[in-house]
Design an enzyme around this catalytic site. Structure first.
Site, PDB file in Angstrom:
ATOM      1  N   VAL A  61       0.814  -1.226   0.000  1.00 38.79           N
ATOM      2  CA  VAL A  61       0.000   0.000   0.000  1.00 38.79           C
ATOM      3  C   VAL A  61       0.846   1.274   0.000  1.00 38.79           C
ATOM      4  O   VAL A  61       0.341   2.354  -0.291  1.00 38.79           O
ATOM      5  CB  VAL A  61      -0.996   0.047   1.190  1.00 38.79           C
ATOM      6  CG1 VAL A  61      -2.075  -1.000   1.056  1.00 38.79           C
ATOM      7  CG2 VAL A  61      -0.270  -0.035   2.528  1.00 38.79           C
ATOM      8  N   SER A 139      -6.200   3.627  15.311  1.00 42.87           N
ATOM      9  CA  SER A 139      -5.895   2.913  16.554  1.00 42.87           C
ATOM     10  C   SER A 139      -6.176   3.864  17.704  1.00 42.87           C
ATOM     11  O   SER A 139      -5.997   5.079  17.572  1.00 42.87           O
ATOM     12  CB  SER A 139      -4.427   2.491  16.601  1.00 42.87           C
ATOM     13  OG  SER A 139      -4.070   2.138  17.935  1.00 42.87           O
ATOM     14  N   TYR A 152       4.118   4.814  15.289  1.00 41.39           N
ATOM     15  CA  TYR A 152       2.792   4.222  15.090  1.00 41.39           C
ATOM     16  C   TYR A 152       1.699   5.180  15.562  1.00 41.39           C
ATOM     17  O   TYR A 152       0.697   5.403  14.863  1.00 41.39           O
ATOM     18  CB  TYR A 152       2.732   2.898  15.851  1.00 41.39           C
ATOM     19  CG  TYR A 152       1.474   2.089  15.664  1.00 41.39           C
ATOM     20  CD1 TYR A 152       1.304   1.264  14.544  1.00 41.39           C
ATOM     21  CD2 TYR A 152       0.451   2.122  16.606  1.00 41.39           C
ATOM     22  CE1 TYR A 152       0.150   0.503  14.380  1.00 41.39           C
ATOM     23  CE2 TYR A 152      -0.701   1.364  16.455  1.00 41.39           C
ATOM     24  CZ  TYR A 152      -0.845   0.555  15.345  1.00 41.39           C
ATOM     25  OH  TYR A 152      -1.987  -0.205  15.194  1.00 41.39           O
ATOM     26  N   ALA A 154       1.844   8.408  15.853  1.00 41.34           N
ATOM     27  CA  ALA A 154       1.792   9.565  14.952  1.00 41.34           C
ATOM     28  C   ALA A 154       1.100   9.202  13.643  1.00 41.34           C
ATOM     29  O   ALA A 154       0.270   9.956  13.122  1.00 41.34           O
ATOM     30  CB  ALA A 154       3.205  10.077  14.674  1.00 41.34           C
ATOM     31  N   LYS A 156      -1.120   6.853  13.131  1.00 38.39           N
ATOM     32  CA  LYS A 156      -2.552   6.617  13.354  1.00 38.39           C
ATOM     33  C   LYS A 156      -3.295   7.924  13.665  1.00 38.39           C
ATOM     34  O   LYS A 156      -4.454   8.081  13.287  1.00 38.39           O
ATOM     35  CB  LYS A 156      -2.744   5.595  14.473  1.00 38.39           C
ATOM     36  CG  LYS A 156      -2.228   4.197  14.111  1.00 38.39           C
ATOM     37  CD  LYS A 156      -2.965   3.635  12.906  1.00 38.39           C
ATOM     38  CE  LYS A 156      -2.613   2.183  12.637  1.00 38.39           C
ATOM     39  NZ  LYS A 156      -3.355   1.623  11.492  1.00 38.39           N
ATOM     40  N   ILE A 185      -6.174  -5.810  19.993  1.00 41.19           N
ATOM     41  CA  ILE A 185      -6.932  -6.929  19.427  1.00 41.19           C
ATOM     42  C   ILE A 185      -5.961  -8.082  19.185  1.00 41.19           C
ATOM     43  O   ILE A 185      -4.848  -7.859  18.699  1.00 41.19           O
ATOM     44  CB  ILE A 185      -7.580  -6.506  18.074  1.00 41.19           C
ATOM     45  CG1 ILE A 185      -8.392  -5.205  18.205  1.00 41.19           C
ATOM     46  CG2 ILE A 185      -8.428  -7.641  17.507  1.00 41.19           C
ATOM     47  CD1 ILE A 185      -9.610  -5.265  19.100  1.00 41.19           C
TER      48      ILE A 185
HETATM   49  N1  NAD Z   1      -4.227  -5.704  16.524  1.00 43.17           N
HETATM   50  C1  NAD Z   1      -4.390  -4.589  17.219  1.00 43.17           C
HETATM   51  O1  NAD Z   1      -4.260  -4.578  18.467  1.00 43.17           O
HETATM   52  C2  NAD Z   1      -4.756  -3.318  16.527  1.00 43.17           C
HETATM   53  C3  NAD Z   1      -5.263  -2.273  17.312  1.00 43.17           C
HETATM   54  C4  NAD Z   1      -5.594  -1.074  16.698  1.00 43.17           C
HETATM   55  C5  NAD Z   1      -5.426  -0.937  15.339  1.00 43.17           C
HETATM   56  N2  NAD Z   1      -4.922  -1.968  14.605  1.00 43.17           N
HETATM   57  C6  NAD Z   1      -4.784  -1.745  13.165  1.00 43.17           C
HETATM   58  O2  NAD Z   1      -5.615  -2.648  12.496  1.00 43.17           O
HETATM   59  C7  NAD Z   1      -5.091  -2.886  11.191  1.00 43.17           C
HETATM   60  C8  NAD Z   1      -5.015  -4.389  10.973  1.00 43.17           C
HETATM   61  O3  NAD Z   1      -4.087  -4.913  11.897  1.00 43.17           O
HETATM   62  P1  NAD Z   1      -4.149  -6.416  12.430  1.00 43.17           P
HETATM   63  O4  NAD Z   1      -4.001  -6.361  13.890  1.00 43.17           O
HETATM   64  O5  NAD Z   1      -5.281  -7.116  11.827  1.00 43.17           O
HETATM   65  O6  NAD Z   1      -2.756  -6.944  11.855  1.00 43.17           O
HETATM   66  P2  NAD Z   1      -2.360  -8.210  10.960  1.00 43.17           P
HETATM   67  O7  NAD Z   1      -0.881  -8.222  10.969  1.00 43.17           O
HETATM   68  O8  NAD Z   1      -3.110  -9.413  11.408  1.00 43.17           O
HETATM   69  O9  NAD Z   1      -2.898  -7.782   9.515  1.00 43.17           O
HETATM   70  C9  NAD Z   1      -2.314  -6.747   8.789  1.00 43.17           C
HETATM   71  C10 NAD Z   1      -2.355  -7.116   7.331  1.00 43.17           C
HETATM   72  O10 NAD Z   1      -1.817  -6.015   6.597  1.00 43.17           O
HETATM   73  C11 NAD Z   1      -0.951  -6.526   5.608  1.00 43.17           C
HETATM   74  N3  NAD Z   1       0.047  -5.521   5.291  1.00 43.17           N
HETATM   75  C12 NAD Z   1       1.036  -5.048   6.097  1.00 43.17           C
HETATM   76  N4  NAD Z   1       1.779  -4.156   5.444  1.00 43.17           N
HETATM   77  C13 NAD Z   1       1.250  -4.039   4.195  1.00 43.17           C
HETATM   78  C14 NAD Z   1       1.587  -3.276   3.048  1.00 43.17           C
HETATM   79  N5  NAD Z   1       2.640  -2.444   3.050  1.00 43.17           N
HETATM   80  N6  NAD Z   1       0.822  -3.404   1.949  1.00 43.17           N
HETATM   81  C15 NAD Z   1      -0.231  -4.265   1.924  1.00 43.17           C
HETATM   82  N7  NAD Z   1      -0.575  -5.031   2.963  1.00 43.17           N
HETATM   83  C16 NAD Z   1       0.144  -4.912   4.099  1.00 43.17           C
HETATM   84  C17 NAD Z   1      -0.335  -7.771   6.228  1.00 43.17           C
HETATM   85  O11 NAD Z   1       0.187  -8.641   5.229  1.00 43.17           O
HETATM   86  C18 NAD Z   1      -1.527  -8.351   6.975  1.00 43.17           C
HETATM   87  O12 NAD Z   1      -2.275  -9.235   6.167  1.00 43.17           O
HETATM   88  C19 NAD Z   1      -3.730  -2.198  11.161  1.00 43.17           C
HETATM   89  O13 NAD Z   1      -3.869  -0.955  10.518  1.00 43.17           O
HETATM   90  C20 NAD Z   1      -3.408  -2.001  12.614  1.00 43.17           C
HETATM   91  O14 NAD Z   1      -2.548  -0.924  12.809  1.00 43.17           O
HETATM   92  C21 NAD Z   1      -4.600  -3.158  15.154  1.00 43.17           C
END
Ligand code: NAD
Length: 246
Positions: A61, A139, A152, A154, A156, A185
Site C-alpha cells: 500500500v 488505533s 505508530y 503519529a 494513526k 486486538i
Molecule cells: N491488533 C491490534 O491490536 C490493533 C489495534 C488497533 C489498530 N490496529 C490496526 O488494524 C489494522 C489491521 O491490523 P491487524 O491487527 O489485523 O494486523 P495483521 O498483521 O493481522 O494484519 C495486517 C495485514 O496487513 C498486511 N500488510 C502489512 N503491510 C502491508 C503493506 N505495506 N501493503 C499491503 N498489505 C500490508 C499484512 O500482510 C496483513 O495481512 C492495522 O492498521 C493495525 O494498525 C490493530
C-alpha cells in the site's frame, strides 16, 4: 446473515489477516462482494477462499504504482468499488531516541501514506457515482499514545486527521469517510510485542482483556451499511475494551 451489505462491492486492504480479514468475512456474510488487497499473496489467496471473497490483489500500500494497478484490477473484478476499508498496517516498537529514520519512515509510509494512496485511487470514482464509504482502521493509540510507539501513534493520529479532512471534502458527494480506532486486538500484529507490555496493557483495560477481530468487524458493517452508517461523517468509533473514552 441479514444481507445488510447485499451486492455492495468492497475492497479491503490488509484483508489477508486479523482485523481486515474479519471485516472481509463479515462483509461477505452480509452479501457484499469483496476483494482483498494485501502484500502477502499466498495468505491473501487463502483468506479469499476462506472468507468467501470474490478474489484478491497484491500490492504494497506504500507503493503508488502497485496501488494504482491493484485498485484497477479490483475495480475490473468487481465492476466498481462502493466500500474501501483501509486495514493494512504494521507495528514495531522502539523508544524514540533509539529509533532510526528508516524505522520511523517505514511506519509512516505503510500506516499513513498507504491510506492516502488507496483513498486517492478509489475515491474519485465514488465521487463521480455520488456514493461510497471509506473506513480507515486507525488505533486508540492515536488518541492516548503508546510507549515506544511514537511512529505508530503519529501515523494513526494522521489517519484520524486524514479521515476528518477527506470526510469534509467528499460528504457533499455522498461519500462518507470514517475511522475505527480499535483497542488491543488479538492478531498476528501484536504477536511480536513483549509479554510485559501486553500484561501491563491488559491490566489497564476496564474489560481486562484484548478484543478479537470479529468483535471489531461489526463496527465496519455498521459504517458500510444503510441506514446504520448514513449519519457518520468523519467520526472515529472505538471498539477498545474501554481503554479510551474520548
Ligand atoms: N491488533 C491490534 O491490536 C490493533 C489495534 C488497533 C489498530 N490496529 C490496526 O488494524 C489494522 C489491521 O491490523 P491487524 O491487527 O489485523 O494486523 P495483521 O498483521 O493481522 O494484519 C495486517 C495485514 O496487513 C498486511 N500488510 C502489512 N503491510 C502491508 C503493506 N505495506 N501493503 C499491503 N498489505 C500490508 C499484512 O500482510 C496483513 O495481512 C492495522 O492498521 C493495525 O494498525 C490493530
Amino acid at each position: 446473515m441479514t444481507g445488510a451489505l447485499q451486492d455492495r462491492r468492497a475492497l479491503v486492504t490488509g484483508g489477508a489477516s486479523g482485523i481486515g480479514r474479519a471485516i472481509a468475512e463479515a462483509f461477505a456474510a452480509e452479501g457484499a462482494r469483496v476483494v482483498l488487497l494485501d502484500r502477502d499473496s499466498t495468505l491473501a489467496e487463502q483468506a479469499a477462499r476462506d472468507v468467501d471473497a470474490a478474489g484478491s490483489v497484491v500490492a504494497d500500500v506504500a507503493d503508488e504504482e502497485q496501488v494504482r494497478q491493484a485498485v484497477t484490477e479490483a475495480e475490473q473484478a468487481l465492476g466498481g468499488i462502493d466500500v474501501l476499508v483501509n486495514a493494512a498496517g504494521i507495528l514495531t516498537q522502539s523508544p524514540l531516541v533509539e529509533m532510526s529514520l528508516a524505522q520511523w519512515q517505514q511506519t509512516i509510509d505503510v500506516d499513513l501514506t498507504g491510506v492516502f494512496l488507496t483513498c486517492r485511487q478509489v475515491v474519485p470514482a465514488m465521487v463521480r457515482r455520488g456514493a461510497g464509504r471509506v473506513i480507515n482502521i486507525a488505533s486508540q493509540l492515536a488518541i492516548k499514545g503508546g510507549e515506544s510507539l511514537t511512529h505508530y501513534s503519529a501515523a494513526k493520529a494522521g489517519v484520524i486527521g486524514l479521515t476528518k479532512a477527506l470526510a469534509l471534502e467528499v460528504a457533499r458527494y455522498g461519500v462518507l469517510v470514517n475511522a475505527i480506532a480499535p483497542g488491543p486486538i488479538e492478531t498476528p500484529l501484536v504477536d511480536g510485542i513483549s509479554e510485559d507490555w501486553k500484561t501491563a496493557k491488559r491490566a489497564e483495560l476496564p474489560l481486562g482483556r484484548f478484543g478479537r477481530p470479529e468483535e471489531v468487524a461489526p463496527t465496519a458493517v455498521l459504517l458500510a451499511g444503510s441506514p446504520g452508517g448514513d449519519l457518520y461523517v468523519g467520526q472515529t468509533l472505538g471498539p477498545n475494551s474501554g481503554d479510551v473514552m474520548p
